[in-house]
Scaffold this motif. Structure first.
Motif, PDB file in Angstrom:
ATOM      1  N   MET A 274     -29.043  74.360  -3.955  1.00 60.96           N
ATOM      2  CA  MET A 274     -30.128  73.814  -4.747  1.00 60.96           C
ATOM      3  C   MET A 274     -29.595  73.256  -6.067  1.00 60.96           C
ATOM      4  O   MET A 274     -28.798  73.904  -6.743  1.00 60.96           O
ATOM      5  N   ARG A 275     -30.062  72.079  -6.433  1.00 58.97           N
ATOM      6  CA  ARG A 275     -29.575  71.436  -7.646  1.00 58.97           C
ATOM      7  C   ARG A 275     -30.323  71.944  -8.878  1.00 58.97           C
ATOM      8  O   ARG A 275     -31.492  72.327  -8.801  1.00 58.97           O
ATOM      9  N   GLU A 276     -29.640  71.918 -10.013  1.00 57.84           N
ATOM     10  CA  GLU A 276     -30.276  72.257 -11.279  1.00 57.84           C
ATOM     11  C   GLU A 276     -31.216  71.125 -11.667  1.00 57.84           C
ATOM     12  O   GLU A 276     -30.951  69.951 -11.399  1.00 57.84           O
ATOM     13  N   VAL A 277     -32.335  71.489 -12.311  1.00 56.28           N
ATOM     14  CA  VAL A 277     -33.346  70.505 -12.686  1.00 56.28           C
ATOM     15  C   VAL A 277     -33.630  70.629 -14.182  1.00 56.28           C
ATOM     16  O   VAL A 277     -33.737  71.733 -14.723  1.00 56.28           O
TER      17      VAL A 277
ATOM     18  N   MET B 129     -34.790  69.235  -6.849  1.00 54.98           N
ATOM     19  CA  MET B 129     -33.937  70.385  -6.545  1.00 54.98           C
ATOM     20  C   MET B 129     -33.380  70.295  -5.122  1.00 54.98           C
ATOM     21  O   MET B 129     -32.230  70.648  -4.861  1.00 54.98           O
ATOM     22  N   SER B 130     -34.197  69.801  -4.204  1.00 51.76           N
ATOM     23  CA  SER B 130     -33.787  69.726  -2.797  1.00 51.76           C
ATOM     24  C   SER B 130     -32.824  68.586  -2.524  1.00 51.76           C
ATOM     25  O   SER B 130     -32.188  68.546  -1.464  1.00 51.76           O
ATOM     26  N   GLY B 131     -32.742  67.630  -3.450  1.00 48.26           N
ATOM     27  CA  GLY B 131     -31.905  66.462  -3.227  1.00 48.26           C
ATOM     28  C   GLY B 131     -32.633  65.301  -2.587  1.00 48.26           C
ATOM     29  O   GLY B 131     -32.026  64.246  -2.354  1.00 48.26           O
TER      30      GLY B 131
ATOM     31  N   ASP C  77     -34.224  61.975  -7.109  1.00 53.75           N
ATOM     32  CA  ASP C  77     -33.358  62.135  -8.271  1.00 53.75           C
ATOM     33  C   ASP C  77     -34.114  62.092  -9.593  1.00 53.75           C
ATOM     34  O   ASP C  77     -33.760  62.789 -10.538  1.00 53.75           O
TER      35      ASP C  77
ATOM     36  N   THR D  12     -31.881  65.649 -12.683  1.00 51.72           N
ATOM     37  CA  THR D  12     -30.770  66.601 -12.717  1.00 51.72           C
ATOM     38  C   THR D  12     -29.923  66.330 -13.962  1.00 51.72           C
ATOM     39  O   THR D  12     -29.952  65.215 -14.507  1.00 51.72           O
TER      40      THR D  12
ATOM     41  N   GLU E  82     -26.784  65.819 -14.042  1.00 49.52           N
ATOM     42  CA  GLU E  82     -25.837  64.777 -13.690  1.00 49.52           C
ATOM     43  C   GLU E  82     -26.488  63.390 -13.769  1.00 49.52           C
ATOM     44  O   GLU E  82     -25.896  62.440 -14.309  1.00 49.52           O
ATOM     45  N   LYS E  83     -27.692  63.281 -13.224  1.00 52.52           N
ATOM     46  CA  LYS E  83     -28.389  61.997 -13.275  1.00 52.52           C
ATOM     47  C   LYS E  83     -28.763  61.647 -14.706  1.00 52.52           C
ATOM     48  O   LYS E  83     -28.720  60.466 -15.096  1.00 52.52           O
TER      49      LYS E  83
ATOM     50  N   ARG F 177     -34.276  73.255 -19.315  1.00 53.01           N
ATOM     51  CA  ARG F 177     -33.844  73.481 -17.942  1.00 53.01           C
ATOM     52  C   ARG F 177     -34.927  74.267 -17.222  1.00 53.01           C
ATOM     53  O   ARG F 177     -35.425  75.272 -17.741  1.00 53.01           O
TER      54      ARG F 177
END
Length: 382
Positions: free
Chosen positions: A1-4, A104-106, A109, A248, A250-251, A262
């Protein structure tokens, strides 16, 4: 899961019923905050994957997927979709949760979450029309209970032993805190002015300076004879919109944005639909457990002031520090534009966290039908 993360959060002033925003169509009011996100971040709206928009009374001016038409009213590319969700008063907080889940799921973005309600144009209960929204099975299950939120607030006051004086003291304090926040400019960085037929609206209209428990004592009970709930210790009927931009880390770096907070955890719970407004109590317990935090870790709580007994019962059950509860006032003073309230509370909380250097904030909303959302965010330090 990605950080948001949330990279921007804005809101309109909350207008009072038939006040400064009442002449503005909900789609156009939504466009104000959508375009404010673009102006403040400098991003191309074409990078946005979706707009998830909360709205409770989806009839009349707010029908036909107000989320999609808000995107078009903002002048954004036709390729950007929009959808509308309804979780009663928590609609735009739920919009945030859906946005977070997509990122979070990808699957996505960059997503905008928020909501709108212009209650002056689409009154509370308008969506019901001539229908019976609960259905015979539900009515039979709960002995033909009316599911009236005002009566639920009366029941909560009785259950927790909250007197009329205590409720009115809380309501007066809400106005006092909101007025103090206005005076020191606490809302200036989050509010986007709205150009109306009568000029620019730049501040929340509902704050009544000089409100005291003694003045509120003169108001008649609104829901039952001898009751303790009245217009002065209930949330105000309001107009308003709010929006946040979710992505995210990164984005955010890729498109040149700095995160504000966060996302830590979010939950939704069901509770007794007769008491109806007590859902924030189990929701708070559940979201703290999911985040792995203790109540004492949280530096600010936003508990929507649908009625004064709601945050007071929450305080009694959680044992939270009352000084950390709704420090800038709440819906009793600032207003409760239903579908826009969740994102409005989040916006208020995020800016307060940044102003005061508060690490964790917790927001929770009671909702019609006995559900509640709760969300925890963490300040991102630069």
């Amino acid at each position: 899961m990605r950080e948001v993360v949330v990279v921007e959060a804005v809101r309109t002033p909350f207008g009072k019923r038939n006040g400064g925003l009442s002449s503005t169509h909900p789609a156009d009011l939504s466009a104000v905050v959508l375009n404010a996100l673009i102006e403040r971040t400098g991003i191309d709206p074409a990078v946005i994957d979706d707009v998830i928009w909360g709205c409770v009374s989806q009839v009349g001016d707010q029908s036909s997927n107000i989320g999609r038409y808000s995107v078009l009213a903002a002048g954004w590319p036709e390729s950007i979709p929009g959808t509308t969700v309804n979780r009663a008063c928590g609609s735009s907080q739920q919009a945030l949760e859906f946005a977070v889940q997509g990122v979070m799921s990808g699957q996505q973005d960059v997503v905008v979450a928020g909501g709108v309600e212009v209650m002056s144009r689409v009154p509370l209960g308008a969506a019901k029309g001539d229908g019976v929204p609960y259905g015979p099975n539900v009515l039979a299950r709960y002995d033909d209970y009316s599911f009236n939120q005002g009566i639920s607030a009366e029941l909560i006051a009785q259950k927790w032993g909250l007197s009329r004086r205590v409720l009115d003291e809380f309501a007066s304090a809400s106005h006092e805190l909101a007025a103090a926040a206005q005076d020191r400019g606490a809302f200036d960085g989050q509010i986007v002015a709205v150009v109306t037929e009568d000029g620019n609206l730049t501040a929340d209209e509902g704050v009544r300076r000089g409100t005291t428990p003694d003045k509120l004592a003169a108001l008649k009970p609104a829901f039952q004879d001898g009751g303790v709930i009245h217009a002065g210790n209930s949330s105000q009927i309001s107009d308003g919109a709010a929006a946040v931009l979710v992505t995210t880390p990164e984005k955010a770096r890729e498109i040149g944005l700095t995160p504000l907070v966060r996302y830590q955890a979010g939950v939704v719970t069901g509770s007794d639909p007769v008491l109806m407004l007590t859902g924030p109590i189990p929701a708070t317990e559940k979201v703290l457990r999911r985040a792995g935090l203790a109540l004492s870790d949280v530096g600010v709580f936003e508990v929507n002031e649908a009625f004064a007994p709601v945050p007071l019962a929450w305080l009694a059950e959680t044992g939270a520090d009352p000084r950390l509860l709704n420090p800038l006032g709440g819906a009793i003073a600032l207003g409760h534009p239903l579908g826009g309230s969740g994102a409005g509370l989040l916006t208020r909380m995020i800016h307060h966290m940044r102003d005061k250097g508060i690490r964790y904030g917790l927001q929770t909303m009671c909702e019609g039908g006995g559900t509640a959302n709760a969300t925890i965010v963490e300040l991102v330090t630069r």
